[in-house]
Each structure stands twice: as structure tokens, then as C-alpha cells.
Scaffold this motif. Structure first.
Motif, PDB file in Angstrom:
ATOM      1  N   VAL A 172     -73.265  38.274 -23.809  1.00 27.54           N
ATOM      2  CA  VAL A 172     -72.426  39.728 -23.139  1.00 27.54           C
ATOM      3  C   VAL A 172     -73.596  40.699 -23.876  1.00 27.54           C
ATOM      4  O   VAL A 172     -72.764  40.604 -25.168  1.00 27.54           O
TER       5      VAL A 172
ATOM      6  N   GLN B 286     -71.620  43.836 -24.637  1.00 29.63           N
ATOM      7  CA  GLN B 286     -70.361  44.461 -24.977  1.00 29.63           C
ATOM      8  C   GLN B 286     -70.243  43.351 -26.341  1.00 29.63           C
ATOM      9  O   GLN B 286     -69.550  44.081 -27.607  1.00 29.63           O
TER      10      GLN B 286
ATOM     11  N   PHE C 232     -79.094  42.487 -21.823  1.00 27.47           N
ATOM     12  CA  PHE C 232     -78.456  43.002 -20.855  1.00 27.47           C
ATOM     13  C   PHE C 232     -78.412  42.051 -18.854  1.00 27.47           C
ATOM     14  O   PHE C 232     -78.096  42.428 -17.822  1.00 27.47           O
TER      15      PHE C 232
ATOM     16  N   SER D 264     -75.541  41.816 -16.390  1.00 25.70           N
ATOM     17  CA  SER D 264     -75.786  42.685 -15.326  1.00 25.70           C
ATOM     18  C   SER D 264     -76.514  43.279 -14.670  1.00 25.70           C
ATOM     19  O   SER D 264     -75.957  44.147 -13.692  1.00 25.70           O
TER      20      SER D 264
ATOM     21  N   LYS E 135     -74.770  50.566 -16.206  1.00 29.36           N
ATOM     22  CA  LYS E 135     -73.623  49.337 -15.987  1.00 29.36           C
ATOM     23  C   LYS E 135     -73.807  48.548 -17.337  1.00 29.36           C
ATOM     24  O   LYS E 135     -72.286  47.788 -16.852  1.00 29.36           O
ATOM     25  N   ASP E 136     -73.601  48.457 -18.454  1.00 29.62           N
ATOM     26  CA  ASP E 136     -73.572  48.162 -19.686  1.00 29.62           C
ATOM     27  C   ASP E 136     -73.978  48.312 -21.017  1.00 29.62           C
ATOM     28  O   ASP E 136     -74.431  49.337 -20.641  1.00 29.62           O
ATOM     29  N   GLN E 137     -73.190  48.746 -22.098  1.00 31.02           N
ATOM     30  CA  GLN E 137     -73.873  48.722 -22.956  1.00 31.02           C
ATOM     31  C   GLN E 137     -73.499  48.010 -24.197  1.00 31.02           C
ATOM     32  O   GLN E 137     -72.423  47.463 -24.233  1.00 31.02           O
ATOM     33  N   THR E 138     -74.251  48.274 -24.857  1.00 29.69           N
ATOM     34  CA  THR E 138     -73.939  47.166 -26.655  1.00 29.69           C
ATOM     35  C   THR E 138     -72.941  48.282 -27.368  1.00 29.69           C
ATOM     36  O   THR E 138     -72.291  49.664 -26.957  1.00 29.69           O
TER      37      THR E 138
END
Length: 268
Positions: free
Chosen positions: A18, A20, A50, A53, A178-181
Motif C-alpha cells: 500500500v 499510502q 504503486f 493502483s 491515483k495514489d501517493q506516498t
């Protein structure tokens, strides 16, 4: 760092990863020596971060944001109200002092075919491996002065300054995140050492350095002695030659009257 590698191993084995819950990591010191420098910080690219995602048929890129560390950094947003990534630049944010700026964008690293870290010992492959594995923030010294520079500008960071970084996964077609750390842990650039703080005591030097210094000092001494000796020999030789010349001149002058007197006696 070890925990991060464990996560990557699980990702490469197809386990849940994941984004995040992960943070950008500073590069492995075995692959990026002298890191951070005065104006750059090398990061690991987000391999397998990622994957959950990514959807077949879609196109993605990774955005990297940088920001000078402050109490509000960890809560700083890098998207607008429509989930689109901020288009802020280094100049807009005063080098990250006023907020996050986009430092780079690149293709999503291929989790199925990560770089072979064993290839770093191969001179022919090491450059490509490091390019796949690392990204160096602050590595572009010219983009600030090029008004037509394409893409994200990645100018040198400020020395002795702490930064944080964040990766975003962006859908190229929709232009949305769409996603990020998470924001990375604080990372600080190096500081110029004052000359007065540099330790010159011989005890801090290695044995090899001391041997080399001793040899060079001896050779320099011999060179100076040889030079002085050659000057001394040259001066002595010049003095002897001058004395012989004067002696021959005096002998010639004394011999000339006798010859004249002898001639007069014969004539009488």
C-alpha cells in the motif's frame, strides 16, 4: 531502511503493498556515495510501491514533489480540489520554502523487472542500473536559466537545509492522482566545512598517507640538495677558469719585454 527492503521483497513476491503507508527513502549508501551532497539528495525510485493502483490499459507517470521541512510539511497537500497534482515550480515556492514544488516526473518503475543491484560492479552496466534505481533531486544546474525548458525543473537544493519528499501516481489521460506516498522522513543537505574546523593532525591520517608524505618530503629534500650542489660546482668551476685566465695573461705580459730586450742586444 531494512524495513523498507522487507516491504519491497514482499511487493516483488506479489504481496500487498500500500503506497499510502510508505515513504520515499534515501538511496542505499552502497549505491550512492557522498549522499546527500551540498545541493543534491539521491532517492530510491518507488519500485513496487504503486502496483495495487495500476490498471491494465491505463497510462501512468510518477510525480516527485519536494519541500523544505517545517512543522506543516507532513500535512501539505500536493493536489487541488479536483485531485489534480499541483503545478507549482521551484520558483513559485522559493525553492520549497513556501510549499511543495514538482521536482520531477518519470515512468512508473517496473516491479516485474527491477534493476539487478549486482550489476553495479559491472563498469558497463553501473550507469544504467543507477539511472533505473535512483533519482537525484537538485541535479539540474541549468533549467532555471532556460525559459523554454520542458518538463519539471530540478535545480540545486540549498545547502545545510532539511527537505521532505513525496511520490504521486498520476493517470496521464485523466490527469488526476491515483495514489501517493507519505512525506518522507527529513533529509538534510550537507554543509560546507570551515577551514578552521578541518583536522590536520597527522594522527588522523592513514598509514598510507603518512608513508606517501614521508617519501615525497624525502624526494623534495634530495632535489633541493642536488640543486644547491649543482650551483656550488658551477660557481667553483667558473672561479677556477677565471684564475687560470688571469695567470696566463700575466705570463704573456712578463714575457714580452724580455723578448724585446734580447732583440736590442743583437742589434747592438
Amino acid at each position: 531502511m531494512q524495513g523498507h527492503w522487507v516491504v519491497l521483497v514482499f511487493c516483488w513476491l506479489g504481496q500487498l503493498c500500500v503506497a499510502q503507508n510508505l515513504r520515499p527513502q534515501i538511496a542505499n549508501p552502497k549505491l550512492a556515495t557522498n549522499n546527500p551532497t551540498l545541493t543534491t539528495i539521491a532517492l530510491e525510485k518507488p519500485f513496487c510501491v504503486f502496483d495495487d493502483s495500476l490498471f491494465p490499459g491505463s497510462s501512468y507517470v510518477v510525480y516527485l514533489y519536494a519541500m523544505a521541512d517545517s512543522a506543516s510539511t507532513v500535512s501539505s497537500a500536493v493536489t487541488d480540489n479536483s485531485s489534480k497534482p499541483l503545478n507549482t515550480t521551484f520558483q513559485d515556492t522559493n525553492g520549497g520554502q513556501l510549499g511543495p514544488y514538482r521536482a520531477a516526473l518519470f515512468n512508473v518503475p517496473n516491479c516485474a523487472s527491477p534493476p539487478m543491484l549486482a550489476d553495479v560492479v559491472n563498469v558497463k552496466k553501473v550507469s544504467d542500473v543507477l539511472k533505473q534505481y535512483l533519482f537525484r533531486v537538485g541535479d539540474d544546474v541549468t533549467c532555471l536559466y532556460d525559459p523554454n525548458f520542458p518538463g519539471a525543473c530540478n535545480p540545486p537544493l540549498a545547502e545545510d537545509t532539511t527537505y521532505r519528499f513525496k511520490y504521486l501516481l498520476v493517470d496521464v489521460v485523466a490527469g488526476v492522482v491515483k495514489d501517493q506516498t507519505l512525506w518522507s522522513d527529513p533529509m538534510k543537505t550537507s554543509k560546507v566545512k570551515q577551514s578552521s574546523t578541518i583536522d590536520t593532525w597527522p594522527g588522523r591520517r592513514s598509514g598510507g598517507m603518512i608513508v606517501i608524505t614521508s617519501i615525497l618530503s624525502t624526494l623534495m629534500f634530495l632535489l633541493v640538495v642536488g640543486f644547491l650542489a649543482s650551483i656550488f660546482v658551477f660557481v667553483m668551476a667558473s672561479g677556477e677558469a677565471s684564475t687560470e685566465t688571469r695567470h696566463e695573461s700575466q705570463t704573456t705580459q712578463q714575457g714580452a719585454p724580455r723578448s724585446l730586450g734580447s732583440s736590442e742586444g743583437v742589434n747592438q
